[in-house]
Design a protein around this motif. Structure first.
Motif, PDB file in Angstrom:
ATOM      1  N   ILE A 173      -0.932  -1.438  -3.645  1.00 28.78           N
ATOM      2  CA  ILE A 173      -0.999   0.018  -3.499  1.00 28.78           C
ATOM      3  C   ILE A 173      -1.874   0.404  -2.308  1.00 28.78           C
ATOM      4  N   LEU A 174      -3.061  -0.197  -2.228  1.00 26.16           N
ATOM      5  CA  LEU A 174      -3.999   0.171  -1.166  1.00 26.16           C
ATOM      6  C   LEU A 174      -3.451  -0.104   0.226  1.00 26.16           C
ATOM      7  N   THR A 175      -2.608  -1.112   0.350  1.00 27.32           N
ATOM      8  CA  THR A 175      -2.065  -1.466   1.665  1.00 27.32           C
ATOM      9  C   THR A 175      -0.744  -0.770   1.976  1.00 27.32           C
ATOM     10  N   PRO A 200      -2.931  -3.242   7.481  1.00 29.14           N
ATOM     11  CA  PRO A 200      -3.235  -3.446   6.059  1.00 29.14           C
ATOM     12  C   PRO A 200      -2.403  -4.553   5.429  1.00 29.14           C
ATOM     13  N   LYS A 201      -1.127  -4.619   5.783  1.00 26.49           N
ATOM     14  CA  LYS A 201      -0.269  -5.672   5.233  1.00 26.49           C
ATOM     15  C   LYS A 201      -0.633  -7.038   5.811  1.00 26.49           C
ATOM     16  N   VAL A 251       4.701  -6.872   7.888  1.00 30.19           N
ATOM     17  CA  VAL A 251       4.222  -6.651   9.259  1.00 30.19           C
ATOM     18  C   VAL A 251       5.407  -6.658  10.223  1.00 30.19           C
ATOM     19  N   GLU A 252       6.322  -7.583  10.020  1.00 35.88           N
ATOM     20  CA  GLU A 252       7.494  -7.661  10.890  1.00 35.88           C
ATOM     21  C   GLU A 252       8.346  -6.404  10.769  1.00 35.88           C
ATOM     22  N   THR A 303      -9.918  -1.971   3.182  1.00 34.37           N
ATOM     23  CA  THR A 303      -9.878  -1.873   1.716  1.00 34.37           C
ATOM     24  C   THR A 303     -11.013  -2.641   1.041  1.00 34.37           C
ATOM     25  N   TYR A 304     -11.666  -3.540   1.761  1.00 40.68           N
ATOM     26  CA  TYR A 304     -12.678  -4.428   1.181  1.00 40.68           C
ATOM     27  C   TYR A 304     -13.764  -3.646   0.448  1.00 40.68           C
ATOM     28  N   ALA A 305     -14.268  -2.578   1.062  1.00 41.11           N
ATOM     29  CA  ALA A 305     -15.417  -1.859   0.510  1.00 41.11           C
ATOM     30  C   ALA A 305     -15.084  -1.060  -0.740  1.00 41.11           C
TER      31      ALA A 305
END
Length: 448
Positions: free
Chosen positions: A134-136, A253-254, A263-264, A384-386
């Motif tokens: 979801i986040l990505t 993100p992906k 990404v592609e 998204t890490y934080a």
């Protein structure tokens, strides 16, 4: 292994020779081969330890080694390797600023791309949390959260403690992490008149003097004011700005998730549109460093034989890099009306690794009555890490030295080219102060 490619740009501390990412090769997703390579690299990292202060990946690795029965990498369980992988957010600083063993050294260490390969293997196994998917999915989430009524609800919910506690328990989004706001009036809607615009520019140095703005998903829906300020500053300098008729997330993100097929797909959507603009004589500017890095470095390394990718990579600029090129040719308006006092400027990781030098600092220092304190440490935010429950405290530990530098500077303003890093610093400040993007500060200095 594919033939190495050289990346030598202004501002380099060194000129590493980086291998393309052979992500479609036969052995790329072979988990046994991956573990063998990780053991080799981890053993060399354990013997060096120069990167211990950069992020949480290296302390995690070294703790695993030191706490093992052998106190060597061979004593670490292979399943624990994933703990190292999960802490890597591909900032690239170990490769670019610390590691003495990057190619063409015979040890051939590219730690970020090894971690990327591991993330891709993990993603391919389906070992991915729903939260991370979801986040990505920034385009999908942004489209939904950007609906006028929905945006207000989402923004209110993101600030309400009961909702945040529920979000933490259900999805693993830390209740104390700052989440971005969503704007129903997007940057692309605010600048709709510029889409498809034609204009002449005045060339200067490597710049053509007219710019196509890649809004970025964050700049479009979460902080459109940055794009508005950029357009105001550029047009104040006689640089007309247009926008592509459409765009998708750059794919960063992906990439960090390891979903290289996504990404592609993003590349297939964006590159034909951007290359058409380049062929029409437009330069490209992306206001978020991660997005510029995606087009300048990651896509060329993933698709080294794609001429369109190469053409876009050569035509995309960091905004302050672009302005400094103009300054060197005498084409920058330096009639600043307002001094800024002391600015604590955080140099974002994904900008630093583009090897363009500290151009944001250099431009801000042109403003009379302005002193710039540059901070070259990671903020620990990533994209998204934080916000993840299991990593939020680590991210707050990483940002603490940056926060301390801002406080010590007694700055009148502080911020980062990465808006998410800027907000993370403000979150660490915890004093009610707000980050200000350098482009917004430049607009303020112009008084426009």
């Amino acid at each position: 292994m594919s033939a190495p490619t050289e990346s030598v740009k202004e501002g380099n501390l060194k000129a590493p020779t980086r291998h393309p990412l052979d992500w479609k090769g036969a052995g790329f997703y072979d988990e046994g081969n991956l573990f063998q390579e990780m053991e080799r690299v981890f053993d060399l990292c354990h013997g060096c330890r120069r990167c211990v202060s950069l992020c949480q990946s290296f302390p995690t690795l070294f703790d695993l080694v030191d706490e093992s029965d052998t106190m060597e990498v061979d004593g670490v369980a292979k399943d624990d390797y994933w703990k190292v992988v999960d802490h890597c957010y591909l900032c690239d600083l170990c490769y670019m600023t610390k590691c003495p063993y990057v190619p063409p050294h015979e040890w051939n260490i590219d730690f970020p791309h090894l971690m990327l390969r591991a993330k891709a293997v993990k993603f391919g196994k389906g070992d991915v949390k729903t939260r991370d998917r979801i986040l990505t999915s920034t385009d999908a989430v942004g489209s939904l959260a950007g609906i006028p009524v929905v945006a207000g609800f989402v923004n209110a919910a993101n600030k309400a403690k009961p909702t945040r506690k529920l979000l933490q328990s259900v999805l693993g989004v830390h209740a104390d992490a700052r989440l971005p706001e969503y704007h129903s009036k997007t940057l692309r809607s605010r600048l709709a008149d510029s889409i498809g615009r034609t204009a002449e520019g005045e060339p200067a140095g490597p710049t053509k003097g007219r710019v196509a703005l890649f809004a970025t998903c964050y700049g479009n829906r979460n902080e459109p004011v940055i794009g508005e300020d950029l357009v105001a500053v550029f047009e104040h300098n006689g640089i007309p700005v247009t926008m592509a008729e459409k765009e998708r997330c750059c794919g960063m993100p992906k990439l960090e998730l390891g979903d290289l097929e996504a990404v592609e797909k993003a590349k297939q959507a964006n590159i034909p549109i951007l290359v058409r603009l380049v062929d029409e004589g437009w330069d490209i500017v992306a206001p978020v460093p991660s997005c510029a890095l995606m087009f300048r470095q990651e896509l060329p390394l993933m698709f080294p034989d794609d001429e369109a990718v190469k053409k876009v990579a050569a035509a995309i600029f960091d905004p302050f890099e672009y302005l400094m090129h103009r300054q060197r040719e005498g084409n920058l308006n330096t009639e600043f009306r307002n001094p800024l006092g002391t600015v604590a400027y955080h140099s974002a990781c994904h900008q630093r690794v583009q090897n363009v030098g500290p151009k944001t600092r250099d431009i801000l220092q042109l403003i009379p009555g302005t002193k710039v304190e540059m901070i070259e440490r990671c903020s620990g935010h990533d994209g998204t890490y934080a916000v993840k429950e299991e990593f939020h405290q680590a991210s707050m530990k990483i940002v603490r030295p940056v926060v301390n530098r801002v406080k010590k500077a007694e700055a009148d303003h502080y911020g980062s080219d990465c808006p998410m890093a800027g907000h993370h610093i403000a979150h660490g400040m915890a004093d009610g102060s707000e980050t200000e993007h350098p482009m917004s500060l430049l607009r303020k200095a112009y008084g426009i």
